[in-house]
Enzyme design. Structure first.
Site, mmCIF file in Angstrom:
data_model
loop_
_atom_site.group_PDB
_atom_site.id
_atom_site.type_symbol
_atom_site.label_atom_id
_atom_site.label_comp_id
_atom_site.label_asym_id
_atom_site.label_seq_id
_atom_site.Cartn_x
_atom_site.Cartn_y
_atom_site.Cartn_z
ATOM 1 N N GLU A 290 47.789 40.775 30.438
ATOM 2 C CA GLU A 290 47.218 42.127 30.423
ATOM 3 C C GLU A 290 48.069 43.112 31.205
ATOM 4 O O GLU A 290 47.853 43.324 32.403
ATOM 5 C CB GLU A 290 45.803 42.106 31.027
ATOM 6 C CG GLU A 290 44.792 41.381 30.176
ATOM 7 C CD GLU A 290 43.363 41.493 30.724
ATOM 8 O OE1 GLU A 290 43.178 42.037 31.843
ATOM 9 O OE2 GLU A 290 42.443 41.032 30.033
ATOM 10 N N GLU A 378 41.478 36.790 24.808
ATOM 11 C CA GLU A 378 40.516 36.675 25.913
ATOM 12 C C GLU A 378 39.359 37.626 25.663
ATOM 13 O O GLU A 378 39.565 38.765 25.269
ATOM 14 C CB GLU A 378 41.209 37.037 27.238
ATOM 15 C CG GLU A 378 40.327 36.798 28.456
ATOM 16 C CD GLU A 378 40.975 37.292 29.750
ATOM 17 O OE1 GLU A 378 42.045 36.791 30.132
ATOM 18 O OE2 GLU A 378 40.386 38.203 30.368
HETATM 19 C C1 IDC Z 1 38.974 37.199 36.831
HETATM 20 C C2 IDC Z 1 38.147 35.986 37.184
HETATM 21 C C3 IDC Z 1 37.766 36.040 38.639
HETATM 22 C C4 IDC Z 1 39.036 36.140 39.467
HETATM 23 C C5 IDC Z 1 39.885 37.318 39.017
HETATM 24 C C6 IDC Z 1 41.210 37.305 39.739
HETATM 25 O O1 IDC Z 1 37.017 35.938 36.347
HETATM 26 O O2 IDC Z 1 37.050 34.896 39.013
HETATM 27 O O3 IDC Z 1 38.690 36.329 40.828
HETATM 28 O O4 IDC Z 1 40.133 37.243 37.623
HETATM 29 O O5 IDC Z 1 41.956 38.414 39.502
HETATM 30 C C7 IDC Z 1 40.556 39.948 32.833
HETATM 31 C C8 IDC Z 1 41.602 39.013 33.282
HETATM 32 C C9 IDC Z 1 40.991 37.813 33.949
HETATM 33 C C10 IDC Z 1 39.833 38.209 34.833
HETATM 34 C C11 IDC Z 1 38.737 38.744 33.917
HETATM 35 C C12 IDC Z 1 37.482 39.153 34.666
HETATM 36 O O6 IDC Z 1 42.494 38.636 32.280
HETATM 37 O O7 IDC Z 1 41.985 37.191 34.705
HETATM 38 O O8 IDC Z 1 39.360 37.060 35.490
HETATM 39 N N1 IDC Z 1 39.265 39.870 33.164
HETATM 40 O O9 IDC Z 1 37.760 40.138 35.594
HETATM 41 N N2 IDC Z 1 40.734 41.018 32.074
HETATM 42 C C13 IDC Z 1 39.564 41.639 31.931
HETATM 43 C C14 IDC Z 1 38.601 40.922 32.623
#
Ligand code: IDC
Length: 594
Positions: A290, A378
Site C-alpha cells: 500500500e 487485501e
Molecule cells: C494492521 C493490523 C494491525 C497492525 C497494523 C500495523 O491489523 O494489527 O498493528 O497493521 O501497522 C492495511 C494494511 C494492514 C493493516 C490493516 C488494518 O495493509 O497492514 O493491518 N490495513 O489497519 N491497509 C488498510 C488497513
C-alpha cells in the site's frame, strides 16, 4: 408313459441339461474374461499413475498421513520434490460452481495428493522449526471434516494468467482467487503451517493464501530477522504448494509509505524469490502492498518498472500485483496510465467495508471498465484501522460486485490478535479445527461467504459462547460515549474527536480522527499536538502521524509526509486507536509548531 415317450422325455431332459451346461460354461468364460480385463485396467492405471508421479533422481522428503474423519478414508500425502510442478489434469470445477456450491456431504474423493504440485526444495521440518519457533509440528495429522472441492485448486485450475481484466485458468475459464492473508509474519508466524493452510482450504473453502511480509515495523527492512522472515515466506509457499493452494508473496510496505524507500532491498528479495519459484505454477508476486503518504502513481509505476523486469528475468509467466497510491485505492489513476510491455500484471485495490463504500466501489468499476485488471489483494469487513464495527451489508455489496467482475479477493487477517480484522479470537490458541466459538465476526462471515463448513462446537464451547454472548465486543455493556476535544495555538487549530468506540474484554477502545488546520498565511512546520485525559491511555494503532502515550498524556507528531502544513491548508487523514481501562474524558488539547 410308454417306453417311446419316456425316451423322448429323457432325450429332451438331456438336451436341457446339455444346454444348461453350455450356458454355465459361457457364463464362466465371460466371468474369467471380465476379470482379466479388469485386472488389465488396474495394471494399466497403476502404470500410468506411476509415470505421472515420476520425478527423476529424487526421493520424497516429507510424508504426511492425515487420518480423515470417519466419512473419508485415510489420506496419505506424499510430497515429492521436483524441478517442475506436476501437470494437473483433474476434473474441471467452474468458478461459479465453486462459489455457489454449499456441499453438505463430504465428497467421496478427497483432494488427491498426487495431483498437488510438487515443490522444489521442500523445507525440512527442522528448517520450518528454526524459522518459526512457536509453531506446532507441521506434520501433525489433522482430521478433515469437510472437503469443499474434489481435487486441489491448483490441480484443477493450473497456471493462471491475466486475460483482459480477469484471471483465467489453464482451460481459459475465468477464475477468482478467494483467500486469506496472513497478518504480519514477524508477529504471527505460527499460522504459516500445513495444518492451518489445510484447514483454510478444506474447512473454510479458500483457494489461496497471501504471505504478508512487512518491510517496516520490525519487518524485513527495519531490523527484522531477514533470514527468519525469508524462511517463513519460502515455507509458506511450499506448504501452499503441497496443498495445491495459490500463494501470494506480499512485500508489505505500509508505514514506510513509498516503495522506492526500500527499492534496492525489494529488487534483491524478488530476484531471490523469482529464481526459487520460477517453475511453480501457483505463485503470485505482490511488489508493494500500500503506497501512501502522498506518493503518486508515477513514483509507484517507476518502482514497478524496475522490479518487474527482475522477476521476469526468471519467472516468465507468474502474475505480478502492483499496489496503487492512497493505500491501494487509486486504481482509477493507474487505469489512465498502466504499465506497458509486460503480460500478467494486475493492480491492487484494498477496501475495508466499514470505511470504504460506494465511492471506492465506483473507482473499481471505472478502472475495470477502462480495461485495468484489478486484484483485491487485501480487504476487511471492519473499518480501515483493522478494528471497529464490522459492516456486513457493505461487505456483501463488495462481494457481489467483485463476483460480477470476476475480481479475486483476499481477506485480512489470519491471526488471533484482539482486533476486529483478526479472523480468530484472541482467546483461541488452536492452529486448525476452528469452530464457531473460535472465530470473530469477520471469520464467521468469511466461512459463510466462501461456503465453508466448520467442525461442530463442543458442549463446553457452546456453553462458554452463551455466557459470553456478544463475544469479544464486551457483551451487553454499552459502547463508551464519544469524546471531543479542540485546541489552538501557533496559528493552528486541532479537532480531536472519537469516530468510533467499543468495548474489549479488559479495556475500552476509542478510535479518533484528527483534523489540523493552519489558519495563518505561512506554512507550519513540525506541528505537535498534546492531549491529556482523565485516565491512562495506550496506543493500539495509528496512521499518518506518530503517536506516543505516557500515563494520561498522548503526544502526536507528524509522519514524514505531513510535517509541513501549507498556509490555510487542512490535513485530516490522521487517525489513531487508544485503549483505556476507564471511560475517557479529555482534560486539555494543545497544538504548537515551529
Ligand atoms: C494492521 C493490523 C494491525 C497492525 C497494523 C500495523 O491489523 O494489527 O498493528 O497493521 O501497522 C492495511 C494494511 C494492514 C493493516 C490493516 C488494518 O495493509 O497492514 O493491518 N490495513 O489497519 N491497509 C488498510 C488497513
Amino acid at each position: 408313459m410308454n417306453e417311446e415317450n419316456k425316451e423322448i422325455v429323457e432325450t429332451e431332459e438331456c438336451r436341457e441339461i446339455a444346454s444348461q451346461k453350455k450356458l454355465n460354461k459361457i457364463l464362466l468364460l465371460a466371468f474369467i474374461g471380465m476379470t482379466l480385463i479388469a485386472a488389465g485396467l488396474i495394471i494399466a492405471l497403476a502404470a500410468a499413475n506411476k509415470e505421472k508421479n515420476k520425478t527423476p533422481g529424487t526421493t520424497p522428503t516429507v510424508t504426511e498421513t492425515a487420518a480423515n474423519a470417519t466419512e473419508t478414508p485415510a489420506l496419505t500425502q506424499t510430497a515429492t520434490p521436483s524441478a517442475t510442478p506436476a501437470p494437473t489434469d483433474s476434473p474441471e470445477v467452474s468458478p461459479t460452481e465453486a462459489a455457489t456450491a454449499t456441499p453438505t456431504v463430504t465428497p467421496e474423493v478427497s483432494p488427491s495428493p498426487t495431483e498437488a504440485v510438487t515443490p522444489t526444495d521442500v523445507p525440512t521440518p527442522t528448517a520450518a522449526a528454526t524459522a518459526t519457533p512457536t509453531q506446532a509440528p507441521t506434520n501433525t495429522p489433522t482430521p478433515t471434516v469437510f472437503v469443499k472441492e474434489s481435487g486441489t485448486p491448483v490441480a484443477n485450475h493450473g497456471q493462471l494468467q491475466v486475460k483482459g481484466t480477469q484471471i483465467v485458468d489453464k482451460n481459459g475459464k475465468v477464475y477468482q482467487l478467494k483467500g486469506v492473508s496472513t497478518h504480519g509474519l514477524q508477529w504471527f508466524p505460527q499460522f504459516v503451517c500445513l495444518e492451518t493452510f489445510r484447514c483454510i482450504r478444506d474447512e473454510w473453502g479458500a483457494n489461496a493464501v497471501r504471505l504478508a511480509m512487512y518491510t517496516d515495523e520490525n519487518g524485513y527492512c527495519a531490523g527484522g530477522d531477514k533470514a527468519k522472515l525469508k524462511a517463513l515466506v519460502k515455507n509458506g509457499v511450499n506448504y501452499a504448494t503441497q496443498l495445491g493452494l495459490y500463494v501470494i508473496i506480499d512485500w508489505h510496505i505500509l508505514h514506510d509509505y513509498d516503495p522506492n524507500q526500500n527499492k534496492d532491498e525489494a529488487k534483491k528479495f524478488f530476484e531471490e524469490m523469482a529464481k526459487e519459484f520460477c517453475d511453480y505454477n501457483n505463485v503470485f508476486y505482490e511488489i508493494c502492498n500500500e503506497p501512501n503518504g502522498g506518493v503518486g502513481w508515477s513514483s509507484v509505476k517507476s518502482y514497478a518498472e524496475e522490479v518487474i523486469p527482475i522477476i521476469r528475468r526468471y519467472d516468465k509467466d507468474a502474475i505480478i500485483i502492483v499496489g496503487t497510491p492512497t493505500w491501494s485505492q487509486d486504481v482509477d489513476i493507474a487505469a489512465k496510465d498502466p504499465i506497458k510491455g509486460y503480460n500478467n500484471i494486475m493492480y491492487a485495490l484494498h477496501f475495508y467495508a466499514g470505511t470504504h463504500k460506494d465511492s471506492l466501489r465506483s473507482k473499481m468499476k471505472t478502472a475495470i471498465e477502462a480495461g485495468l485488471p484489478v486484484f483485491v489483494s487485501e480487504y476487511g469487513i471492519c473499518d480501515a484501522s483493522g478494528n471497529g464495527a464490522c459492516n456486513e451489508p457493505e461487505a456483501n455489496k463488495w462481494v457481489a460486485m467483485m463476483d460480477t467482475y470476476g475480481v479475486s479477493y483476499m481477506i485480512w487477517n489470519l491471526a488471533n490478535k484482539n482486533e476486529s480484522s483478526s479472523l480468530i479470537r484472541e482467546s483461541c490458541k488452536k492452529l486448525s479445527g476452528f469452530t464457531e466459538a473460535d472465530l470473530n465476526q469477520e471469520g464467521l462471515w468469511l466461512i459463510k461467504m466462501l461456503g465453508g463448513k466448520l467442525p461442530p462446537m463442543t458442549e463446553k464451547e457452546k456453553e462458554d459462547l452463551i455466557n459470553k454472548a456478544g463475544g469479544s465486543g464486551g457483551g451487553d455493556v454499552a459502547a463508551p460515549d464519544p469524546v471531543i476535544g479542540k485546541g489552538s495555538g501557533s496559528g493552528l487549530t486541532v479537532d480531536f474527536a472519537s469516530v468510533n468506540t467499543w468495548n474489549e474484554t479488559d479495556y475500552k477502545c476509542y478510535q479518533f480522527g484528527v483534523t489540523i488546520a493552519n489558519t495563518k498565511g505561512s506554512s507550519a512546520r513540525n506541528w505537535k499536538v498534546v492531549i491529556t485525559f482523565n485516565a491512562d491511555v495506550k496506543t493500539d494503532n495509528f496512521w499518518c502521524c506518530d503517536a506516543k502515550c505516557s500515563g494520561k498524556t498522548l503526544t502526536l507528531t507528524p509522519a514524514n509526509f505531513n510535517n509541513v502544513i501549507g498556509a490555510n491548508q487542512t490535513t485530516s487523514d490522521i487517525g489513531l486507536i487508544l485503549q483505556s481501562k476507564s471511560l475517557l474524558k479529555i482534560s486539555s488539547v494543545t497544538i504548537t509548531c515551529e
